[in-house]
Design an enzyme around this catalytic site. Structure first.
Site, PDB file in Angstrom:
ATOM      1  N   GLU A   1       0.845  -1.201   0.000  1.00 32.87           N
ATOM      2  CA  GLU A   1       0.000   0.000   0.000  1.00 32.87           C
ATOM      3  C   GLU A   1       0.872   1.240   0.000  1.00 32.87           C
ATOM      4  O   GLU A   1       1.891   1.273   0.684  1.00 32.87           O
ATOM      5  CB  GLU A   1      -0.866   0.027   1.275  1.00 32.87           C
ATOM      6  CG  GLU A   1      -1.804  -1.142   1.378  1.00 32.87           C
ATOM      7  CD  GLU A   1      -2.379  -1.314   2.789  1.00 32.87           C
ATOM      8  OE1 GLU A   1      -2.108  -0.471   3.673  1.00 32.87           O
ATOM      9  OE2 GLU A   1      -3.084  -2.310   2.995  1.00 32.87           O
TER      10      GLU A   1
ATOM     11  N   LYS B   1       2.240   4.593   1.254  1.00 29.52           N
ATOM     12  CA  LYS B   1       2.210   5.193   2.588  1.00 29.52           C
ATOM     13  C   LYS B   1       1.838   6.653   2.426  1.00 29.52           C
ATOM     14  O   LYS B   1       2.672   7.481   2.046  1.00 29.52           O
ATOM     15  CB  LYS B   1       3.563   5.038   3.273  1.00 29.52           C
ATOM     16  CG  LYS B   1       3.545   5.478   4.725  1.00 29.52           C
ATOM     17  CD  LYS B   1       4.830   5.057   5.422  1.00 29.52           C
ATOM     18  CE  LYS B   1       4.811   5.367   6.906  1.00 29.52           C
ATOM     19  NZ  LYS B   1       4.873   6.787   7.214  1.00 29.52           N
TER      20      LYS B   1
ATOM     21  N   ASP C   1       0.985  10.402   3.253  1.00 25.46           N
ATOM     22  CA  ASP C   1       1.588  11.284   4.232  1.00 25.46           C
ATOM     23  C   ASP C   1       0.532  12.239   4.780  1.00 25.46           C
ATOM     24  O   ASP C   1       0.316  13.327   4.256  1.00 25.46           O
ATOM     25  CB  ASP C   1       2.737  12.047   3.558  1.00 25.46           C
ATOM     26  CG  ASP C   1       3.781  12.459   4.568  1.00 25.46           C
ATOM     27  OD1 ASP C   1       3.657  12.061   5.738  1.00 25.46           O
ATOM     28  OD2 ASP C   1       4.712  13.175   4.185  1.00 25.46           O
TER      29      ASP C   1
ATOM     30  N   TYR D   1      -6.909   1.878   5.785  1.00 28.52           N
ATOM     31  CA  TYR D   1      -5.932   0.825   5.568  1.00 28.52           C
ATOM     32  C   TYR D   1      -5.960  -0.317   6.586  1.00 28.52           C
ATOM     33  O   TYR D   1      -5.161  -1.237   6.467  1.00 28.52           O
ATOM     34  CB  TYR D   1      -4.520   1.390   5.434  1.00 28.52           C
ATOM     35  CG  TYR D   1      -4.067   2.322   6.545  1.00 28.52           C
ATOM     36  CD1 TYR D   1      -3.924   1.861   7.845  1.00 28.52           C
ATOM     37  CD2 TYR D   1      -3.777   3.642   6.270  1.00 28.52           C
ATOM     38  CE1 TYR D   1      -3.503   2.707   8.849  1.00 28.52           C
ATOM     39  CE2 TYR D   1      -3.358   4.504   7.269  1.00 28.52           C
ATOM     40  CZ  TYR D   1      -3.223   4.028   8.554  1.00 28.52           C
ATOM     41  OH  TYR D   1      -2.812   4.868   9.536  1.00 28.52           O
TER      42      TYR D   1
ATOM     43  N   LYS E   1      10.885   3.426   2.728  1.00 27.59           N
ATOM     44  CA  LYS E   1      10.774   4.862   2.508  1.00 27.59           C
ATOM     45  C   LYS E   1      11.288   5.278   1.131  1.00 27.59           C
ATOM     46  O   LYS E   1      12.236   4.705   0.610  1.00 27.59           O
ATOM     47  CB  LYS E   1      11.560   5.625   3.587  1.00 27.59           C
ATOM     48  CG  LYS E   1      11.036   5.438   5.007  1.00 27.59           C
ATOM     49  CD  LYS E   1       9.594   5.834   5.163  1.00 27.59           C
ATOM     50  CE  LYS E   1       9.261   7.144   5.781  1.00 27.59           C
ATOM     51  NZ  LYS E   1       9.835   7.720   6.884  1.00 27.59           N
TER      52      LYS E   1
ATOM     53  N   CYS F   1      16.038  47.606 -10.765  1.00 25.48           N
ATOM     54  CA  CYS F   1      15.961  46.272 -11.367  1.00 25.48           C
ATOM     55  C   CYS F   1      17.368  45.695 -11.478  1.00 25.48           C
ATOM     56  O   CYS F   1      18.258  46.336 -12.040  1.00 25.48           O
ATOM     57  CB  CYS F   1      15.321  46.347 -12.746  1.00 25.48           C
ATOM     58  SG  CYS F   1      15.424  44.779 -13.633  1.00 25.48           S
TER      59      CYS F   1
ATOM     60  N   CYS G   1      18.129  45.435 -15.542  1.00 24.28           N
ATOM     61  CA  CYS G   1      18.245  46.575 -16.459  1.00 24.28           C
ATOM     62  C   CYS G   1      18.464  47.894 -15.730  1.00 24.28           C
ATOM     63  O   CYS G   1      18.649  48.927 -16.367  1.00 24.28           O
ATOM     64  CB  CYS G   1      17.011  46.656 -17.359  1.00 24.28           C
ATOM     65  SG  CYS G   1      15.511  47.129 -16.483  1.00 24.28           S
TER      66      CYS G   1
ATOM     67  N   CYS H   1       9.815  45.486 -11.804  1.00 26.39           N
ATOM     68  CA  CYS H   1      10.699  46.322 -12.620  1.00 26.39           C
ATOM     69  C   CYS H   1       9.848  47.110 -13.593  1.00 26.39           C
ATOM     70  O   CYS H   1       8.971  46.558 -14.247  1.00 26.39           O
ATOM     71  CB  CYS H   1      11.676  45.421 -13.380  1.00 26.39           C
ATOM     72  SG  CYS H   1      12.377  46.202 -14.845  1.00 26.39           S
TER      73      CYS H   1
ATOM     74  N   CYS I   1      13.836  45.868 -20.560  1.00 30.86           N
ATOM     75  CA  CYS I   1      14.514  44.997 -19.606  1.00 30.86           C
ATOM     76  C   CYS I   1      14.786  43.646 -20.262  1.00 30.86           C
ATOM     77  O   CYS I   1      13.866  42.970 -20.723  1.00 30.86           O
ATOM     78  CB  CYS I   1      13.644  44.812 -18.360  1.00 30.86           C
ATOM     79  SG  CYS I   1      14.367  43.652 -17.178  1.00 30.86           S
TER      80      CYS I   1
HETATM   81  S1  IVH Z   1      -0.474   0.566   8.846  1.00 31.97           S
HETATM   82  C1  IVH Z   1       0.510  -1.467  12.513  1.00 31.97           C
HETATM   83  N1  IVH Z   1      -0.817   1.417   6.396  1.00 31.97           N
HETATM   84  O1  IVH Z   1       2.176   5.483   8.661  1.00 31.97           O
HETATM   85  C2  IVH Z   1       0.376  -0.736  11.254  1.00 31.97           C
HETATM   86  N2  IVH Z   1       0.022   2.931   8.021  1.00 31.97           N
HETATM   87  O2  IVH Z   1       4.268   4.784  11.128  1.00 31.97           O
HETATM   88  C3  IVH Z   1       0.235   0.702  11.433  1.00 31.97           C
HETATM   89  N3  IVH Z   1       0.406   5.185   7.161  1.00 31.97           N
HETATM   90  O3  IVH Z   1       1.028   7.117  11.212  1.00 31.97           O
HETATM   91  C4  IVH Z   1      -0.181   1.474  10.314  1.00 31.97           C
HETATM   92  N4  IVH Z   1      -0.242   4.801   5.103  1.00 31.97           N
HETATM   93  O4  IVH Z   1      -0.847   6.704   9.636  1.00 31.97           O
HETATM   94  C5  IVH Z   1      -0.416   1.727   7.646  1.00 31.97           C
HETATM   95  N5  IVH Z   1      -1.204   2.052   4.196  1.00 31.97           N
HETATM   96  C6  IVH Z   1      -0.800   2.357   5.438  1.00 31.97           C
HETATM   97  C7  IVH Z   1      -0.361   3.648   5.783  1.00 31.97           C
HETATM   98  C8  IVH Z   1       0.053   3.897   7.091  1.00 31.97           C
HETATM   99  C9  IVH Z   1       0.217   5.707   5.937  1.00 31.97           C
HETATM  100  C10 IVH Z   1       0.922   5.921   8.319  1.00 31.97           C
HETATM  101  C11 IVH Z   1       0.116   5.709   9.550  1.00 31.97           C
HETATM  102  C12 IVH Z   1       1.077   5.834  10.673  1.00 31.97           C
HETATM  103  C13 IVH Z   1       2.398   5.675  10.015  1.00 31.97           C
HETATM  104  C14 IVH Z   1       3.077   4.451  10.562  1.00 31.97           C
END
Ligand code: IVH
Length: 674
Positions: free
Chosen positions: A113, A115, A117, A225, A314, A408, A411, A426, A432
């Site tokens: 999945e 991740k 943010d 998730y 990451k 500027c 020029c 400017c 210019c």
């Molecule tokens: S699973 C035990 N799935 O990542 C599993 N987390 O450090 C815990 N996050 O703050 C989370 N996408 O909010 C999971 N597909 C995903 C995620 C996800 C983002 C975030 C989650 C948490 C951090 C985990």
């Protein structure tokens, strides 16, 4: 330094950063630096287990709850995730999983999945009704944000379908899509308000509003998730099946999620998403891999803060720290002077960055930036790199304040500070060279006159050598002069002259857009062309007539009049026409004969060939009204990839939906240019 001293120092550092991040909502370091420090502490603690204490930041799951909100206890703790920073670390994870499960060489099934943010939240449904929304907090105790999550459109207040358990706790991420984030910050910048460092920070700030009507105005989204509590119903035995159920009950999932077998397939998934990362409409900072079999998850269990059955691989960080070595000033097409930070090169968002925009002078004041400061630079997607904050604690003794230029920098013409707003401009206009270059670059660009082969380097040379000052000069420059330019052989000159010749046969909207009049983008140029039908009619229009054009307000009308009242500009237009630039007048059918008259259309998602404004302008030119939301009265929805709730609404209401290809066909049928 002894290990003991280093551990103490790292803990103090991490505590300070945590406080700034979670309590003050004002991050002091880029995540990447936090992660590195955190890892160093983990390594030291692993080497010296006797030095681990329960209050070490490594032993804690998340943030402290804020006191203004009610507390929520998570019956099932909300865990965090361990990180993997390389393919090798991911393979190590997979190896440990197989060892612990006694699976030998057999490939394990993983749910992959993105991740997201954003902010982790828990939603509690009792008999299908949303009764509580909470943040993760420290993993056991979170904040009650029920009134805020209720305003998030993709959070169902009631579950759909059948078969959901009596008590269901859904977990997921609430986040701000990039476009929404940029919009909030642009608006905040215009109002001189505090801007958010990144979409996650903005999502967190939006959810922690005591006034839910503020939250409601932020375009937040939710993706689920996992589940926490699941009581009074039958729990499936795979993670992916839980997600399928959540989807059936009306909860939103990330469409990129996928189940694969074995660690190599995990790596492929990572690579393919890494390539598409910049093009996604939201920020992701990595991939989460989860052992799909829930029985296996149980057997693997967890250690203090993270499960053994999941890991986050990451991506390169989108924010990093570096030093500002200078602040220079760029002059744009309309003379606006933009301060630009020159940086010690830093690898961020997957590329090496050595310049970042500072937007305007208010921004410098707001950041409190001085030359020499260490700053956090952010680069996400195709948005230009930005300085998002100053690390005040690291200011060197010889830091210098930034001086706004008095003339500027290109020029030497006088500059003017606009009445309201932080923009310095400017006044040199066409004399210019910076404005000349920018005007030419815009004129030749694909959506304007579309002159292939006239790149930035060439434009630089043309203007620096004073061969060309205005766009009209391009058509008058003799062959020998083109040949005299660096890297221009016979063949490239032939091609370029052919491209220039071909560009003469153009359209009125393109021509108007190509002139680069302030605030006149493609959509406005289209509206002007279809409203006035000819250049002569436009040039003769007074302010009142201009204001009748859709999308033209007093500011745009004023810029248009200023442009058209400037003799030099009219001379350039005349010279272009003399050189042979021509276009057909635009026919103006009476309003009621327009093919889409009386229809309301909605455009959503990302279109490949034209941006949403252009699509809107085309539709309006055909007589349609373009609305921002779908209702029973909507005639048709044009949906591109990434279309969200509007698409769902259309399907719900039975409103016809067409994709971009069908839309372009329709435009072609009606003779509108695509
Ligand atoms: S699973 C035990 N799935 O990542 C599993 N987390 O450090 C815990 N996050 O703050 C989370 N996408 O909010 C999971 N597909 C995903 C995620 C996800 C983002 C975030 C989650 C948490 C951090 C985990």
């Amino acid at each position: 330094m002894t290990p003991q001293e280093e551990i103490a120092r790292l803990r103090r550092q991490l505590e300070d950063w945590n406080y700034a991040y979670y309590v003050l909502d004002a991050p002091e370091v880029p995540d990447a630096e936090y992660d590195r420090t955190f890892r160093r502490l983990q390594v030291l603690e692993r080497e010296h287990p006797e030095l681990v204490t329960p209050d070490s930041p490594t032993q804690r799951v998340g943030a402290e709850p804020l006191s203004q909100f009610g507390e929520v206890r998570h019956e099932v703790p909300m865990l965090s995730l361990d990180n993997a920073f390389s393919a090798e670390e991911l393979r190590d994870f997979d190896r440990r999983v197989r060892e612990r499960l006694g699976a030998g060489d057999e490939a394990v099934e993983y749910a992959c999945e993105p991740k997201l943010d954003g902010v982790a939240v828990s939603l509690l449904y009792e008999s299908g009704r949303l009764v509580r929304g909470a943040t993760r907090g420290d993993g056991t105790t979170g904040e009650d944000i029920t009134h805020n999550v209720r305003t998030v459109a993709s959070v169902p207040l009631r579950l759909r379908g059948k078969g959901y358990p009596e008590l269901l706790e859904v977990r997921g991420e609430i986040y701000l899509p990039r476009e929404g984030f940029e919009r909030i910050n642009t608006e905040a910048r215009e109002r001189g308000e505090k801007i958010f460092v990144n979409p996650r920070n903005a999502a967190a700030g939006s959810l922690r509003q005591l006034d839910a009507s503020i939250t409601a105005r932020r375009p937040l989204q939710m993706c689920c998730y996992s589940v926490g509590l699941f009581r009074g119903g039958e729990m499936p035995d795979r993670h992916s099946e839980i997600l399928d159920r959540l989807h059936r009950w009306g909860l939103r999932l990330n469409p990129e999620s996928k189940v694969v077998r074995g660690v190599e397939a995990c790596e492929d998934y990572y690579q393919s998403l890494a390539e598409r990362r910049d093009g996604l409409p939201y920020d992701i900072d990595g991939i989460v891999y989860k052992v799909n079999d829930l029985g296996a998850q149980q057997r693997l269990g967890f250690v203090s803060r993270a499960p053994r059955w999941a890991i986050a691989r990451k991506f390169p960080a989108q924010e990093e720290a570096t030093r500002v070595v200078a602040v220079e000033f760029q002059v744009g097409r309309t003379g606006a002077i933009t301060p630009v930070a020159r940086l010690e090169p830093v690898f961020v968002g997957g590329v090496t960055v050595s310049n970042a925009t500072l937007h305007n002078f208010d921004e410098i004041a707001r950041l409190g930036l001085q030359v020499g400061d260490r700053v956090i630079v952010r680069r996400a997607g195709d948005v230009i790199p930005q300085v998002v904050s100053v690390i005040a604690a690291d200011r060197p003794a010889d830091a210098r304040a930034v001086q706004a230029p008095e003339v500027c920098p290109v020029c030497g013409s006088p500059v003017e500070r606009e009445e309201e707003g932080a923009v310095l401009r400017c006044l040199g206009g066409l004399i210019c060279q910076a404005q000349q270059k920018a005007a030419i670059r815009h004129f030749v660009s694909r959506r304007a006159m579309d002159i292939d082969g006239l790149g930035e380097k060439l434009v630089e040379q043309l203007v620096d050598r004073e061969l060309v000052a205005t766009v009209a000069d391009l058509y008058r420059l003799p062959r020998e002069s083109w040949l005299s330019l660096e890297r221009m052989g016979e063949k490239s000159v032939d091609n370029l002259l052919a491209a220039l010749e071909a560009s003469k046969d153009t359209t009125l909207p393109r021509f108007i857009f190509a002139l680069g009049i302030r605030e006149v983008g493609e959509a406005t140029a289209n509206n002007l062309a279809s409203h006035f039908g000819s250049w002569e009619a436009l040039a003769a229009a007074d302010e009142e007539a201009l204001l009748e054009v859709p999308d033209v307000g007093p500011v745009v009308a004023d810029h248009l009049r200023q442009f058209l009242d400037t003799r030099d500009n009219l001379a350039v237009v005349a010279a272009l026409r003399e050189a042979g630039v021509h276009w057909p007048d635009v026919a103006r059918p009476p309003r009621e004969q327009l093919p889409l008259d009386g229809q309301t259309w909605v455009v959503t998602g990302k279109l490949e060939n034209l941006d949403r404004n252009a699509a809107k302008a085309r539709l309006e030119a055909l007589g349609a009204r373009v609305a921002g939301s779908v209702s029973a009265k909507t005639h048709t929805v044009v949906a591109g990839p990434g279309a969200g709730s509007k698409l769902g609404k259309a399907e719900e209401l039975g409103v016809p939906v067409i994709d971009e290809a069908a839309f372009l066909d329709l435009l072609a049928q009606h003779g509108a240019q695509p």
